[in-house]
Scaffold this active site. Sequence first.
Site, PDB file in Angstrom:
ATOM      1  N   TYR A  49       0.880  -1.350  -0.516  1.00  0.00           N
ATOM      2  CA  TYR A  49      -0.309   0.241   0.319  1.00  0.00           C
ATOM      3  C   TYR A  49       1.054   0.776   0.189  1.00  0.00           C
ATOM      4  CZ  TYR A  49      -2.871   3.279   1.665  1.00  0.00           C
ATOM      5  OH  TYR A  49      -3.545   4.797   2.197  1.00  0.00           O
ATOM      6  N   LYS A  53       1.839   4.126  -3.317  1.00  0.00           N
ATOM      7  CA  LYS A  53       1.239   5.887  -2.337  1.00  0.00           C
ATOM      8  C   LYS A  53       2.348   6.460  -2.917  1.00  0.00           C
ATOM      9  CE  LYS A  53      -2.676   6.564  -0.518  1.00  0.00           C
ATOM     10  NZ  LYS A  53      -3.607   7.056  -1.290  1.00  0.00           N
ATOM     11  N   ASN A  78      -3.749   8.231  10.097  1.00  0.00           N
ATOM     12  CA  ASN A  78      -4.833   8.675  10.489  1.00  0.00           C
ATOM     13  C   ASN A  78      -6.001   9.948  10.758  1.00  0.00           C
ATOM     14  OD1 ASN A  78      -4.325   5.394  11.935  1.00  0.00           O
ATOM     15  ND2 ASN A  78      -2.691   6.229  12.860  1.00  0.00           N
ATOM     16  N   HIS A 225     -42.129  27.590  44.300  1.00  0.00           N
ATOM     17  CA  HIS A 225     -43.341  27.936  44.702  1.00  0.00           C
ATOM     18  C   HIS A 225     -44.242  29.738  45.294  1.00  0.00           C
ATOM     19  CE1 HIS A 225     -44.837  24.015  43.338  1.00  0.00           C
ATOM     20  NE2 HIS A 225     -44.459  23.751  44.647  1.00  0.00           N
ATOM     21  N   PRO A 226     -45.233  30.373  45.288  1.00  0.00           N
ATOM     22  CA  PRO A 226     -45.148  31.515  45.280  1.00  0.00           C
ATOM     23  C   PRO A 226     -45.123  31.911  46.933  1.00  0.00           C
ATOM     24  CG  PRO A 226     -46.590  30.710  43.848  1.00  0.00           C
ATOM     25  CD  PRO A 226     -46.213  30.346  44.054  1.00  0.00           C
ATOM     26  N   GLY A 227     -44.179  32.510  47.697  1.00  0.00           N
ATOM     27  CA  GLY A 227     -44.164  32.762  49.009  1.00  0.00           C
ATOM     28  C   GLY A 227     -42.802  31.766  49.572  1.00  0.00           C
TER      29      GLY A 227
END
Length: 302
Positions: A49, A53, A78, A225-227
Amino acid sequence: MSIVLSLSKSSKVGNAELTHALCSAIKSCGRKVPVLYTSSIQADSGNAYGDSKREAEEALLKLSATFGNKVHLFRLPNVFGKWARPNYNSAVATFCHNIANDLPISINDADAKISLVYIDDVIRTFISAMDGTQFGSPFVKVEPNYSITVGDLSAQLYAFKNSRESMIAERVGTGLVRALYSTYLSYLPPEEFTYEVPKYGDDRGVFVEMLKTKDSGQFSYFTAHPGITRGGHYHHTKTEKFLVISGKACFRFRHIVSGEFYELYTDGVTPKIVETVPGWSHDITNVGETEMIVMLWAERDL
């Protein structure tokens, strides 16, 4: 002008023979066509290979020397990134695919080092070469080039996977870890695009953790929650940032030594960060008529 390439079916068709045919076609057209060729770091390895090349490189170098065509040769290590084919020739692709899909991985030598370049950096360099802003001699290198052992690579990918349970995010902001994380996520099946995080609730509202970092704090949100009033304590060193994203809030502070008192109001309409300061007790009260939602950053979990 049409160019027809007739190639034989040999082991070198994809590299050497194709490149020779391409060079012949360029010569016959009489134009100084620039060529960008993706070679391999194996070009000097002495295997079949690598030899193919290198022969292709030599053909292009000869073309450049004889006819003046610009040639850009990339001896790529790679290459990794999204959409790479797993179980083929990329350990990163195989590891990412298998780990993301709960499949085993196989490691022969955990200490073996691999050289990596990220696909985005490869394409950026290709475009720069074609635009004439990237030059080589004629070999062009892709930067950055990362080095990591196979064992460390697998450990990092498993850390990405496990972070959903630990809620501790990896340092994915820069460099190799950033590129690997993006790559790993690209292999998740669609049904894994979401995951649950802990939720704690009582009569006041809920508290939900989002993620933790190794050295830059953690993120969460809570409702009231409220309060309802939350907090009512102080820290010697720990710091926090609050952002009301829905509802209305009153923050109250009192200096634990002098007794100095201070309060302020924020709401979800105008984004405003409120910081807790060491040595000041603090609490937050929902003074609106709807549920209050507050995002919280804390520099640590204690």
